[in-house]
Design a protein around this motif. Structure first.
Motif, PDB file in Angstrom:
ATOM      1  N   GLY A   1      42.685   3.390  92.222  1.00  0.00           N
ATOM      2  CA  GLY A   1      43.781   3.425  91.265  1.00  0.00           C
ATOM      3  C   GLY A   1      43.976   2.136  90.477  1.00  0.00           C
ATOM      4  O   GLY A   1      44.952   2.006  89.733  1.00  0.00           O
ATOM      5  N   GLN A   2      43.053   1.191  90.625  1.00  0.00           N
ATOM      6  CA  GLN A   2      43.232  -0.110  89.965  1.00  0.00           C
ATOM      7  C   GLN A   2      43.293   0.009  88.441  1.00  0.00           C
ATOM      8  O   GLN A   2      44.139  -0.604  87.803  1.00  0.00           O
ATOM      9  CB  GLN A   2      42.095  -1.071  90.359  1.00  0.00           C
ATOM     10  N   ALA A   3      42.391   0.792  87.854  1.00  0.00           N
ATOM     11  CA  ALA A   3      42.368   0.921  86.393  1.00  0.00           C
ATOM     12  C   ALA A   3      43.652   1.585  85.902  1.00  0.00           C
ATOM     13  O   ALA A   3      44.293   1.103  84.968  1.00  0.00           O
ATOM     14  CB  ALA A   3      41.143   1.725  85.952  1.00  0.00           C
ATOM     15  N   ALA A   4      44.055   2.663  86.568  1.00  0.00           N
ATOM     16  CA  ALA A   4      45.269   3.377  86.164  1.00  0.00           C
ATOM     17  C   ALA A   4      46.494   2.474  86.304  1.00  0.00           C
ATOM     18  O   ALA A   4      47.364   2.445  85.428  1.00  0.00           O
ATOM     19  CB  ALA A   4      45.436   4.645  87.008  1.00  0.00           C
ATOM     20  N   LEU A   5      46.568   1.711  87.393  1.00  0.00           N
ATOM     21  CA  LEU A   5      47.704   0.805  87.590  1.00  0.00           C
ATOM     22  C   LEU A   5      47.716  -0.288  86.518  1.00  0.00           C
ATOM     23  O   LEU A   5      48.776  -0.670  86.027  1.00  0.00           O
ATOM     24  CB  LEU A   5      47.662   0.191  88.995  1.00  0.00           C
ATOM     25  N   GLY A   6      46.540  -0.759  86.118  1.00  0.00           N
ATOM     26  CA  GLY A   6      46.446  -1.755  85.041  1.00  0.00           C
ATOM     27  C   GLY A   6      46.951  -1.183  83.726  1.00  0.00           C
ATOM     28  O   GLY A   6      47.695  -1.839  82.992  1.00  0.00           O
ATOM     29  N   LEU A   7      46.561   0.050  83.435  1.00  0.00           N
ATOM     30  CA  LEU A   7      47.020   0.698  82.200  1.00  0.00           C
ATOM     31  C   LEU A   7      48.539   0.930  82.249  1.00  0.00           C
ATOM     32  O   LEU A   7      49.240   0.734  81.252  1.00  0.00           O
ATOM     33  CB  LEU A   7      46.267   2.014  81.969  1.00  0.00           C
ATOM     34  N   MET A   8      49.044   1.329  83.418  1.00  0.00           N
ATOM     35  CA  MET A   8      50.497   1.512  83.576  1.00  0.00           C
ATOM     36  C   MET A   8      51.234   0.198  83.346  1.00  0.00           C
ATOM     37  O   MET A   8      52.310   0.166  82.745  1.00  0.00           O
ATOM     38  CB  MET A   8      50.819   2.031  84.983  1.00  0.00           C
ATOM     39  N   GLU A   9      50.658  -0.883  83.857  1.00  0.00           N
ATOM     40  CA  GLU A   9      51.247  -2.213  83.700  1.00  0.00           C
ATOM     41  C   GLU A   9      51.373  -2.574  82.210  1.00  0.00           C
ATOM     42  O   GLU A   9      52.377  -3.126  81.769  1.00  0.00           O
ATOM     43  CB  GLU A   9      50.353  -3.221  84.442  1.00  0.00           C
ATOM     44  N   ILE A  10      50.350  -2.212  81.435  1.00  0.00           N
ATOM     45  CA  ILE A  10      50.381  -2.472  79.987  1.00  0.00           C
ATOM     46  C   ILE A  10      51.496  -1.679  79.314  1.00  0.00           C
ATOM     47  O   ILE A  10      52.268  -2.215  78.517  1.00  0.00           O
ATOM     48  CB  ILE A  10      48.994  -2.163  79.367  1.00  0.00           C
ATOM     49  N   VAL A  11      51.599  -0.406  79.663  1.00  0.00           N
ATOM     50  CA  VAL A  11      52.644   0.445  79.077  1.00  0.00           C
ATOM     51  C   VAL A  11      54.032  -0.106  79.424  1.00  0.00           C
ATOM     52  O   VAL A  11      54.928  -0.172  78.575  1.00  0.00           O
ATOM     53  CB  VAL A  11      52.507   1.897  79.590  1.00  0.00           C
ATOM     54  N   LYS A  12      54.188  -0.544  80.672  1.00  0.00           N
ATOM     55  CA  LYS A  12      55.464  -1.070  81.162  1.00  0.00           C
ATOM     56  C   LYS A  12      55.865  -2.339  80.406  1.00  0.00           C
ATOM     57  O   LYS A  12      57.042  -2.532  80.072  1.00  0.00           O
ATOM     58  CB  LYS A  12      55.288  -1.391  82.653  1.00  0.00           C
ATOM     59  N   GLN A  13      54.883  -3.189  80.123  1.00  0.00           N
ATOM     60  CA  GLN A  13      55.177  -4.449  79.417  1.00  0.00           C
ATOM     61  C   GLN A  13      55.797  -4.225  78.042  1.00  0.00           C
ATOM     62  O   GLN A  13      56.559  -5.043  77.551  1.00  0.00           O
ATOM     63  CB  GLN A  13      53.909  -5.294  79.270  1.00  0.00           C
ATOM     64  N   VAL A  14      55.420  -3.090  77.409  1.00  0.00           N
ATOM     65  CA  VAL A  14      55.975  -2.791  76.081  1.00  0.00           C
ATOM     66  C   VAL A  14      57.310  -2.071  76.204  1.00  0.00           C
ATOM     67  O   VAL A  14      58.040  -1.918  75.233  1.00  0.00           O
ATOM     68  CB  VAL A  14      55.013  -1.848  75.304  1.00  0.00           C
ATOM     69  N   GLY A  15      57.607  -1.580  77.396  1.00  0.00           N
ATOM     70  CA  GLY A  15      58.824  -0.799  77.576  1.00  0.00           C
ATOM     71  C   GLY A  15      58.652   0.666  77.203  1.00  0.00           C
ATOM     72  O   GLY A  15      59.618   1.396  77.021  1.00  0.00           O
ATOM     73  N   ALA A  16      57.397   1.100  77.065  1.00  0.00           N
ATOM     74  CA  ALA A  16      57.133   2.525  76.787  1.00  0.00           C
ATOM     75  C   ALA A  16      57.087   3.290  78.116  1.00  0.00           C
ATOM     76  O   ALA A  16      57.190   2.692  79.186  1.00  0.00           O
ATOM     77  CB  ALA A  16      55.817   2.681  76.037  1.00  0.00           C
ATOM     78  N   LYS A  17      56.943   4.626  78.020  1.00  0.00           N
ATOM     79  CA  LYS A  17      56.974   5.443  79.235  1.00  0.00           C
ATOM     80  C   LYS A  17      55.604   6.053  79.558  1.00  0.00           C
ATOM     81  O   LYS A  17      54.948   6.574  78.654  1.00  0.00           O
ATOM     82  CB  LYS A  17      57.999   6.573  79.049  1.00  0.00           C
ATOM     83  N   VAL A  18      55.207   5.982  80.813  1.00  0.00           N
ATOM     84  CA  VAL A  18      54.003   6.693  81.244  1.00  0.00           C
ATOM     85  C   VAL A  18      54.415   8.135  81.532  1.00  0.00           C
ATOM     86  O   VAL A  18      55.114   8.413  82.505  1.00  0.00           O
ATOM     87  CB  VAL A  18      53.374   6.068  82.499  1.00  0.00           C
ATOM     88  N   ALA A  19      53.973   9.042  80.666  1.00  0.00           N
ATOM     89  CA  ALA A  19      54.377  10.441  80.800  1.00  0.00           C
ATOM     90  C   ALA A  19      53.517  11.178  81.815  1.00  0.00           C
ATOM     91  O   ALA A  19      53.894  12.230  82.325  1.00  0.00           O
ATOM     92  CB  ALA A  19      54.291  11.124  79.442  1.00  0.00           C
ATOM     93  N   GLY A  20      52.358  10.612  82.130  1.00  0.00           N
ATOM     94  CA  GLY A  20      51.482  11.249  83.101  1.00  0.00           C
ATOM     95  C   GLY A  20      50.116  10.586  83.116  1.00  0.00           C
ATOM     96  O   GLY A  20      49.816   9.758  82.258  1.00  0.00           O
ATOM     97  N   ILE A  21      49.337  10.965  84.129  1.00  0.00           N
ATOM     98  CA  ILE A  21      47.977  10.427  84.246  1.00  0.00           C
ATOM     99  C   ILE A  21      47.016  11.591  84.457  1.00  0.00           C
ATOM    100  O   ILE A  21      47.218  12.412  85.352  1.00  0.00           O
ATOM    101  CB  ILE A  21      47.876   9.430  85.423  1.00  0.00           C
ATOM    102  N   GLY A  22      45.995  11.655  83.615  1.00  0.00           N
ATOM    103  CA  GLY A  22      44.979  12.700  83.738  1.00  0.00           C
ATOM    104  C   GLY A  22      43.651  12.091  84.155  1.00  0.00           C
ATOM    105  O   GLY A  22      43.175  11.153  83.530  1.00  0.00           O
TER     106      GLY A  22
END
Lengths: 198, 198
Positions: free
Chosen positions: B130-151
């Protein structure tokens, strides 16, 4: 391709006389509908060539290449880029020098995915000095397969890549051909110049 | 997704108890028709989420992500991977450790392409730790956007990535879930186990 030229005029950013930034729709953020249209257009331009595989190079070539492969109903392969390789077993490699990054990479394709009977369409996002395209051609040549054509999203016609590929006798189709980026302005190669055999 | 499971059984190569090679149709050579079907399936599973952007990471995530973005009619962005960065201006970055390659990379997205109003669907080819997905989530979080899901195209359900993403309260949809690669054999997570809330 008119739709692409319009997008370049609307969203492309001229950074210098040689650098055009298109990261809002081609090589960082991507416009999937435009990508699909480009895939259709490449497929149309090479429809007579009996393409058996589409070959590109990571990363920005992947989206236009997969859309083209989808239209042509053939597999797509993307070459991987590495600084240098220790393990080469089962890999076909070629060297590609990047003038932008001033570094040499090795590009690789697994041997098992290309055969001498293949008619390969090479797709890439940019054509400047032609180094990436020549590297991909070198890989195809090593297997004894045929380069059926090269499809480029954006060609910088003021650099010498196009001439090099023409000299190699390959059909090159670029969806947008940029004549100049001088004075911060994008100018496309004019139709008359094209008809005149530029 | 049955079509993907069948392809994995037909062409996937089990290299060890943890490594499945799918380079003939997912991450080197690609099957564009299957990619398109996967894009449709991701779009279907997240259709209620009002996705505004699809985010992935180069290189193998690009093809499934562009097909998903095409179906959802939204832009796609791919994060770039670099050993380490000197210039960070205008970039959102996160660190991603690869257990396979035993190295840490920085992944980056240009700030201007993500806004706090975005509902982002993350797409990737593999889910293991899950490292790549968590890294991408971290990026989304930094902008204050929402992770709507992971495919995810292929999930190794015997590793802990899925659990980590579930713990973060995110809807995760994997098109193929592998329960085991032991004895050189691919076993998928059984439907009953899924229905039981695995």
């Amino acid at each position: 391709m008119k739709q692409l030229e319009e997008k370049i005029l609307a969203e492309g950013i001229v950074l210098s006389n040689t650098v055009l930034k298109v990261d809002s729709f081609i090589n960082h953020q991507m416009d999937p509908v435009l990508m699909k249209e480009m895939g259709k257009e490449f497929a149309r331009r090479f429809q007579h060539k009996k393409i058996t595989k589409v070959l590109t190079i990571e990363s920005s070539g992947i989206a236009p290449a997969i859309m083209t492969a989808l239209e042509l109903e053939v597999p797509m392969i993307f070459a991987r880029k590495r600084k240098s390789l220790t393990l080469r077993e089962g890999l076909i490699t070629a060297k590609v020098y990047s003038f932008t990054k001033k570094e040499e990479n090795e590009i690789t394709v697994a041997e098992k995915f290309v055969s001498p009977n293949d008619q390969i369409l090479i797709i890439d996002d940019f054509l400047a000095n032609g180094q990436a395209a020549l590297g991909l051609m070198e890989i195809v040549k090593q297997v004894g397969a045929k380069v059926a054509g090269i499809g480029i999203v954006i060609e910088k016609s003021f650099q010498d890549g196009r001439q090099r590929l023409n000299d190699a006798g390959i059909q090159v189709e670029s969806l947008a051909r940029i004549a100049s980026l001088e004075n911060g302005k994008v100018e496309f190669v004019k139709e008359e110049a094209l008809a005149g055999g530029m």
